[in-house]
Design a protein around this motif. Structure first.
Motif, PDB file in Angstrom:
ATOM      1  N   GLN A 101      21.378  56.805  20.417  1.00 10.94           N
ATOM      2  CA  GLN A 101      20.916  57.718  21.459  1.00 10.94           C
ATOM      3  C   GLN A 101      21.882  57.693  22.644  1.00 10.94           C
ATOM      4  O   GLN A 101      22.194  58.732  23.226  1.00 10.94           O
ATOM      5  CB  GLN A 101      19.505  57.352  21.923  1.00 10.94           C
ATOM      6  N   GLU A 153      12.055  55.735  27.437  1.00  6.17           N
ATOM      7  CA  GLU A 153      12.456  57.097  27.096  1.00  6.17           C
ATOM      8  C   GLU A 153      11.256  57.929  26.643  1.00  6.17           C
ATOM      9  O   GLU A 153      11.130  59.102  27.005  1.00  6.17           O
ATOM     10  CB  GLU A 153      13.511  57.064  25.980  1.00  6.17           C
ATOM     11  N   ARG A 194       9.773  61.311  28.347  1.00  4.78           N
ATOM     12  CA  ARG A 194       9.598  62.559  27.614  1.00  4.78           C
ATOM     13  C   ARG A 194       8.179  63.089  27.751  1.00  4.78           C
ATOM     14  O   ARG A 194       7.954  64.281  27.909  1.00  4.78           O
ATOM     15  CB  ARG A 194       9.944  62.365  26.131  1.00  4.78           C
TER      16      ARG A 194
END
Length: 360
Positions: free
Chosen positions: A252, A275, A279
């Protein structure tokens, strides 16, 4: 649990955070010895340049030490990125290796750069302009040297007879993750290894390879397909997912343009959790027409952005079942397991469990 499938290894020589490239290379030798003892069919080392995560820029330099440290397993490149090299130099090098280790050396060839554009340029000998995109011509020249069938009027015709390892020769493979590589492999009657860990949509491409192979009616060859699959095996599904977090984070970050060494699983899990929270918060205000990912997995190791996820991660029973499914999907008679794991002992254990699951 036994299977007629051949089981092999692709080692990218991962560098763990806090460790060194030299240790990663020693780990590669150690893992090769183990895989030789376990009964794997072949052991390929990859070619990557100019990054802190993978320590294998020169498969041609690693193959000799690996072959010398093992006794039975086939050893080769997965692969040599031919655009960086002179075909004659590659022919000489792999002829030499084949002469030293008869019937054990593989030369798998790829077209990709294995790095970023700047590093690709740094690898060029002549930097006055970009190197030409002449892979088909390079490949034809290389095969002509190895097969000693250079046209008599070719200026390099006499060189084919000078290869140092004759009469031994490496087994040739073509690597690919796209349709064009399948077409070339079929035309040239070469075995074909598809990188499912890069492009998980390769079943149709493997089918195209077999169809085109039949169309060319090669008298003395049959199509052979191997599929390289991202595979992590552990005692439990939970532990396998924990180990896989390191690769998820590293790739990533790579997509963001930040190159890192392989992080510890705990660090990677914390990163992935953060993360996911970000999101969720970012998508909370989106309308249904927003940019959801659907079934795509942007964290899938080594997969291109928005590619469908393909990671075979879990206990021996899960991994055995899923790898058989992948092989059947591709019509492959060989699976090449590849992974990036932070802890070398965990990587060893992954290949031990995989070998036991397949009854090697």
């Amino acid at each position: 649990m036994s299977s007629p499938l051949l089981l092999s290894v692709l080692d990218q020589s991962p560098i763990a955070e806090g460790s060194t490239g030299a240790q990663a290379l020693r780990n590669t030798i150690d893992l090769a010895r183990l895989c030789d003892e376990l009964g794997y069919h072949r052991y390929w080392v990859a070619e990557h340049h100019g990054g802190p995560m993978l320590a294998g820029p020169s498969p041609e330099a690693l193959i000799g030490p690996i072959a010398a440290a093992t006794s039975r397993i086939r050893v080769g490149s997965g692969g040599v990125m031919l655009p960086h090299y002179s075909p004659f130099k590659v022919a000489e090098t792999f002829s030499l290796l084949a002469g030293l280790f008869p019937d054990r050396i593989d030369l798998a060839l790829g077209r990709a750069a294995g790095t970023d554009p700047l590093t690709t340029f740094a690898l060029q000998r002549d930097r006055r302009q970009a190197a030409p995109d002449d892979f088909p011509q390079q490949l034809a020249e290389l095969l002509a040297y190895l097969d000693d069938r250079m046209p008599a009027d070719h200026p390099f015709a006499r060189l084919a007879a000078t290869l140092p390892g004759r009469p031994e020769s490496p087994e040739r493979w073509l690597l690919g993750s796209s349709q064009q590589s399948a077409i070339w492999a079929a035309e040239l009657a070469m075995p074909y290894a598809f990188a499912d860990f890069i492009n998980s949509g390769g079943a149709e491409i493997a089918r195209l390879y077999r169809e085109r192979f039949a169309e060319h009616e090669h008298a003395d060859a049959a199509p052979r397909t191997a599929v390289a699959v991202w595979t992590i095996c552990a005692e439990s599904d939970e532990e396998a997912r924990r180990l896989a977090a390191s690769g998820r984070m590293a790739f990533q970050m790579l997509r963001r343009g930040e190159l890192i060494a392989v992080p510890a699983p705990e660090k990677a899990l914390a990163f992935i959790e953060a993360e996911e929270r970000a999101r969720e918060q970012g998508s909370a205000g989106q309308s249904p027409a927003g940019t959801g990912t659907g079934t795509a997995d942007p964290d899938s190791p080594a997969a291109p952005p928005r590619a469908q996820r393909r990671t075979v991660v879990g206990s021996p029973e899960v991994v055995h079942r899923e790898l058989l499914d992948v092989a059947a999907e591709y019509g492959a008679d060989e699976v090449i397991a590849v992974n990036i794991v932070y802890d070398h002992q965990a990587r060893r254990r992954s290949y031990e469990l995989l070998a036991a699951a397949f009854g090697l």
